[in-house]
Scaffold this motif. Structure first.
Motif, PDB file in Angstrom:
ATOM      1  N   THR A  95       0.854  -1.179   0.000  1.00 59.84           N
ATOM      2  CA  THR A  95       0.000   0.000   0.000  1.00 59.84           C
ATOM      3  C   THR A  95       0.896   1.236   0.000  1.00 59.84           C
ATOM      4  OG1 THR A  95      -1.844   1.108   1.107  1.00 59.84           O
ATOM      5  CG2 THR A  95      -0.243  -0.050   2.519  1.00 59.84           C
ATOM      6  N   SER A  96       0.447   2.334   0.551  1.00 63.08           N
ATOM      7  CA  SER A  96       1.274   3.541   0.580  1.00 63.08           C
ATOM      8  C   SER A  96       0.979   4.310   1.852  1.00 63.08           C
ATOM      9  CB  SER A  96       1.010   4.425  -0.642  1.00 63.08           C
ATOM     10  OG  SER A  96      -0.313   4.933  -0.618  1.00 63.08           O
ATOM     11  N   LYS A  97       1.851   5.269   2.154  1.00 63.99           N
ATOM     12  CA  LYS A  97       1.707   6.067   3.372  1.00 63.99           C
ATOM     13  C   LYS A  97       2.127   7.490   3.083  1.00 63.99           C
ATOM     14  CE  LYS A  97       2.648   5.769   8.334  1.00 63.99           C
ATOM     15  NZ  LYS A  97       3.161   4.863   9.393  1.00 63.99           N
ATOM     16  N   GLU A  98       1.421   8.442   3.700  1.00 60.05           N
ATOM     17  CA  GLU A  98       1.770   9.852   3.549  1.00 60.05           C
ATOM     18  C   GLU A  98       3.147  10.090   4.167  1.00 60.05           C
ATOM     19  OE1 GLU A  98       1.552  13.546   2.206  1.00 60.05           O
ATOM     20  OE2 GLU A  98      -0.092  12.109   1.905  1.00 60.05           O
ATOM     21  N   ALA A  99       4.043  10.714   3.390  1.00 52.97           N
ATOM     22  CA  ALA A  99       5.426  10.900   3.835  1.00 52.97           C
ATOM     23  C   ALA A  99       5.794  12.365   4.026  1.00 52.97           C
ATOM     24  CB  ALA A  99       6.388  10.262   2.832  1.00 52.97           C
ATOM     25  N   GLY A 100       4.867  13.272   3.774  1.00 55.21           N
ATOM     26  CA  GLY A 100       5.151  14.702   3.905  1.00 55.21           C
ATOM     27  C   GLY A 100       4.288  15.482   2.934  1.00 55.21           C
ATOM     28  N   LYS A 101       3.890  16.673   3.350  1.00 49.55           N
ATOM     29  CA  LYS A 101       2.976  17.462   2.518  1.00 49.55           C
ATOM     30  C   LYS A 101       3.535  17.763   1.143  1.00 49.55           C
ATOM     31  CE  LYS A 101       0.466  19.685   6.320  1.00 49.55           C
ATOM     32  NZ  LYS A 101       0.104  20.979   6.955  1.00 49.55           N
ATOM     33  N   GLY A 102       4.826  18.012   1.068  1.00 49.06           N
ATOM     34  CA  GLY A 102       5.407  18.345  -0.223  1.00 49.06           C
ATOM     35  C   GLY A 102       5.842  17.142  -1.036  1.00 49.06           C
ATOM     36  N   VAL A 103       5.663  15.962  -0.484  1.00 44.52           N
ATOM     37  CA  VAL A 103       6.104  14.733  -1.158  1.00 44.52           C
ATOM     38  C   VAL A 103       4.929  13.881  -1.603  1.00 44.52           C
ATOM     39  CG1 VAL A 103       7.363  12.554  -0.866  1.00 44.52           C
ATOM     40  CG2 VAL A 103       8.292  14.660   0.081  1.00 44.52           C
ATOM     41  N   GLY A 104       3.974  13.713  -0.719  1.00 44.66           N
ATOM     42  CA  GLY A 104       2.858  12.823  -1.012  1.00 44.66           C
ATOM     43  C   GLY A 104       3.114  11.451  -0.406  1.00 44.66           C
ATOM     44  N   ARG A 105       2.642  10.431  -1.083  1.00 47.40           N
ATOM     45  CA  ARG A 105       2.688   9.086  -0.540  1.00 47.40           C
ATOM     46  C   ARG A 105       3.884   8.300  -1.088  1.00 47.40           C
ATOM     47  NH1 ARG A 105      -2.184   8.582   2.036  1.00 47.40           N
ATOM     48  NH2 ARG A 105      -1.960   6.346   2.379  1.00 47.40           N
ATOM     49  N   VAL A 106       4.339   7.345  -0.248  1.00 41.10           N
ATOM     50  CA  VAL A 106       5.437   6.460  -0.634  1.00 41.10           C
ATOM     51  C   VAL A 106       4.990   5.018  -0.416  1.00 41.10           C
ATOM     52  CG1 VAL A 106       7.187   8.179  -0.012  1.00 41.10           C
ATOM     53  CG2 VAL A 106       6.499   6.434   1.664  1.00 41.10           C
ATOM     54  N   PRO A 107       5.606   4.041  -1.108  1.00 37.35           N
ATOM     55  CA  PRO A 107       5.216   2.636  -0.904  1.00 37.35           C
ATOM     56  C   PRO A 107       5.411   2.217   0.542  1.00 37.35           C
ATOM     57  CG  PRO A 107       6.587   2.877  -2.860  1.00 37.35           C
ATOM     58  CD  PRO A 107       6.643   4.188  -2.140  1.00 37.35           C
ATOM     59  N   MET A 108       4.509   1.355   1.023  1.00 33.39           N
ATOM     60  CA  MET A 108       4.587   0.886   2.407  1.00 33.39           C
ATOM     61  C   MET A 108       3.990  -0.511   2.519  1.00 33.39           C
ATOM     62  SD  MET A 108       2.765   0.360   5.488  1.00 33.39           S
ATOM     63  CE  MET A 108       1.357   1.454   5.706  1.00 33.39           C
ATOM     64  N   THR A 109       4.635  -1.345   3.335  1.00 31.18           N
ATOM     65  CA  THR A 109       4.044  -2.594   3.780  1.00 31.18           C
ATOM     66  C   THR A 109       4.543  -2.846   5.185  1.00 31.18           C
ATOM     67  OG1 THR A 109       3.533  -4.880   3.153  1.00 31.18           O
ATOM     68  CG2 THR A 109       5.836  -4.218   3.001  1.00 31.18           C
ATOM     69  N   GLY A 110       3.997  -3.850   5.858  1.00 32.66           N
ATOM     70  CA  GLY A 110       4.413  -4.092   7.233  1.00 32.66           C
ATOM     71  C   GLY A 110       3.926  -5.430   7.745  1.00 32.66           C
ATOM     72  N   VAL A 111       4.451  -5.820   8.912  1.00 29.35           N
ATOM     73  CA  VAL A 111       4.055  -7.066   9.562  1.00 29.35           C
ATOM     74  C   VAL A 111       3.807  -6.776  11.037  1.00 29.35           C
ATOM     75  CG1 VAL A 111       5.385  -8.470   7.942  1.00 29.35           C
ATOM     76  CG2 VAL A 111       6.441  -7.752  10.091  1.00 29.35           C
ATOM     77  N   PRO A 112       2.910  -7.501  11.685  1.00 28.10           N
ATOM     78  CA  PRO A 112       2.674  -7.305  13.123  1.00 28.10           C
ATOM     79  C   PRO A 112       3.934  -7.614  13.926  1.00 28.10           C
ATOM     80  CG  PRO A 112       0.937  -8.633  12.120  1.00 28.10           C
ATOM     81  CD  PRO A 112       2.026  -8.526  11.110  1.00 28.10           C
ATOM     82  N   HIS A 113       4.142  -6.884  15.014  1.00 26.79           N
ATOM     83  CA  HIS A 113       5.377  -7.065  15.780  1.00 26.79           C
ATOM     84  C   HIS A 113       5.501  -8.475  16.336  1.00 26.79           C
ATOM     85  CE1 HIS A 113       3.871  -7.122  20.003  1.00 26.79           C
ATOM     86  NE2 HIS A 113       2.846  -6.481  19.483  1.00 26.79           N
ATOM     87  N   HIS A 114       4.377  -9.114  16.661  1.00 25.53           N
ATOM     88  CA  HIS A 114       4.443 -10.464  17.234  1.00 25.53           C
ATOM     89  C   HIS A 114       4.792 -11.524  16.187  1.00 25.53           C
ATOM     90  CE1 HIS A 114       0.523 -11.435  15.436  1.00 25.53           C
ATOM     91  NE2 HIS A 114       0.108 -10.260  15.869  1.00 25.53           N
ATOM     92  N   ALA A 115       4.729 -11.161  14.907  1.00 25.41           N
ATOM     93  CA  ALA A 115       5.050 -12.105  13.836  1.00 25.41           C
ATOM     94  C   ALA A 115       6.412 -11.815  13.203  1.00 25.41           C
ATOM     95  CB  ALA A 115       3.956 -12.074  12.762  1.00 25.41           C
ATOM     96  N   LEU A 116       7.198 -10.945  13.846  1.00 27.18           N
ATOM     97  CA  LEU A 116       8.474 -10.534  13.262  1.00 27.18           C
ATOM     98  C   LEU A 116       9.382 -11.716  12.971  1.00 27.18           C
ATOM     99  CD1 LEU A 116      10.545  -8.350  12.469  1.00 27.18           C
ATOM    100  CD2 LEU A 116      11.278  -8.318  14.862  1.00 27.18           C
ATOM    101  N   ASP A 117       9.571 -12.614  13.930  1.00 29.82           N
ATOM    102  CA  ASP A 117      10.498 -13.723  13.729  1.00 29.82           C
ATOM    103  C   ASP A 117      10.069 -14.622  12.576  1.00 29.82           C
ATOM    104  OD1 ASP A 117      12.100 -12.805  15.732  1.00 29.82           O
ATOM    105  OD2 ASP A 117      11.515 -14.301  17.217  1.00 29.82           O
ATOM    106  N   ARG A 118       8.781 -14.862  12.464  1.00 21.85           N
ATOM    107  CA  ARG A 118       8.290 -15.726  11.382  1.00 21.85           C
ATOM    108  C   ARG A 118       8.579 -15.119  10.019  1.00 21.85           C
ATOM    109  NH1 ARG A 118       3.095 -16.326   8.914  1.00 21.85           N
ATOM    110  NH2 ARG A 118       2.147 -14.892  10.427  1.00 21.85           N
ATOM    111  N   TYR A 119       8.280 -13.844   9.864  1.00 21.50           N
ATOM    112  CA  TYR A 119       8.515 -13.198   8.573  1.00 21.50           C
ATOM    113  C   TYR A 119      10.012 -12.994   8.314  1.00 21.50           C
ATOM    114  CZ  TYR A 119       3.536 -12.360   7.855  1.00 21.50           C
ATOM    115  OH  TYR A 119       2.185 -12.524   7.638  1.00 21.50           O
ATOM    116  N   SER A 120      10.766 -12.723   9.363  1.00 24.83           N
ATOM    117  CA  SER A 120      12.214 -12.573   9.199  1.00 24.83           C
ATOM    118  C   SER A 120      12.837 -13.875   8.724  1.00 24.83           C
ATOM    119  CB  SER A 120      12.858 -12.139  10.522  1.00 24.83           C
ATOM    120  OG  SER A 120      12.430 -10.843  10.893  1.00 24.83           O
TER     121      SER A 120
END
Length: 296
Positions: free
Chosen positions: A88-113
């Motif tokens: 997906t994407s996330k707002e990165a600053g008014k003069g920039v707009g959105r940038v690509p973003m993804t993420g994982v829940p903190h409790h699943a970090l080891d599995r995804y790592s």
């Protein structure tokens, strides 16, 4: 405009991961890479992410934000593709707009790592190192630092390792038709080194050991980068199979004098004679280079 010193050609949105949202598809091309975005217009958090990414350019960066480890720019695209996550994407600053973003829940970090490491990626984990409420009261960003760097050959976490096989970190030094090889399993402390001639024998030994990561000394500009299985590079000697993960390291770590001194200090011995490698220079160079990465 404030940019990273290492410029890059922005990626187009034509080759996005399958699970890309409409918001991800609308990100401006210059915002898809932390090296090409206008950093002066980024939010403080995004500026910090870009600065940390500069320091760990060889790794994908997982950055703690609340209950998630998020990642942005090119790393978001890499991880979304590798793990089949939603991009997906996330707002990165008014003069920039959105940038690509993804993420994982903190409790699943080891599995995804573990999944990323098994695919040959190096990972830098940037954690919040203070209570967010303290930072909020002081009206500033929460302090974050890289607390772990995971690579295929340096795993020590029991839940990330295969119980029935070694997790070898190897180092190779080649001089014409002669070679030195060292390999260590950091999780068990096993450490061995050898030297021989005939490059075919080196390949046979690597195939037998099946190391998770192989360190290669080079003068290439992309030091610290990780070649995943199947990838090629001019820095990789032609004799080495491309079925392993290769990490490019500075030549200075593998010089005979530095490698020998490092072995003497870390193993707490006065001579390498007791180890049987005093008169095997390629063996010593590989072992010293391997021990350098052992403690990185």
């Amino acid at each position: 405009m404030s940019r990273s010193p290492q410029a890059s050609t922005p990626e187009s949105n034509d080759n996005l991961p399958k699970r890309a949202t409409e918001a991800a598809r609308k990100v401006a091309p210059e915002n898809t890479d932390h090296r090409t975005v206008d950093r002066s217009k980024l939010t403080p958090m995004m500026q910090h992410f870009a600065e940390v990414k500069d320091q760990y350019s060889h790794a994908v960066l997982l950055y703690r934000v609340g209950d998630f480890y998020e990642t942005f720019f090119q790393d978001a695209r890499i991880i979304a593709e590798a793990l089949e996550l939603v991009l997906t994407s996330k707002e990165a600053g008014k003069g920039v707009g959105r940038v690509p973003m993804t993420g994982v829940p903190h409790h699943a970090l080891d599995r995804y790592s573990t999944m990323l490491v098994e695919k040959g990626y190096a990972i830098a984990i940037c954690d919040q190192v203070e209570d967010a409420s303290v930072a909020a009261k002081e009206g500033r960003q929460v302090r974050r630092e890289v607390t772990r760097v995971l690579t295929p050959g340096t795993l020590m976490e029991e839940e990330m390792l295969h119980a029935r096989r070694n997790n070898f970190l190897a180092a190779v030094v080649i001089a014409k038709n002669h070679w030195g090889l060292a390999y260590a399993d950091i999780s068990t402390g096993e450490f061995l080194t050898t030297q021989d001639r005939e490059l075919d024998l080196l390949v046979q030994e690597l195939m037998r050991l099946q190391p998770s990561e192989v360190l290669i000394p080079t003068n290439a500009p992309d030091l610290g980068s990780m070649l995943r299985p199947g990838q090629t590079s001019e820095s990789l000697p032609d004799c080495l199979p491309n079925s392993f993960c290769y990490a490019l390291r500075p030549q200075r770590h593998f010089t005979l004098a530095e490698a020998r001194q490092r072995l003497l200090e870390q193993l707490r011995v006065r001579s390498l004679e007791c180890l049987g490698c005093e008169h095997l220079p390629l063996c010593v160079r590989a072992a010293g280079g391997d021990r350098k990465s052992d403690v990185r």
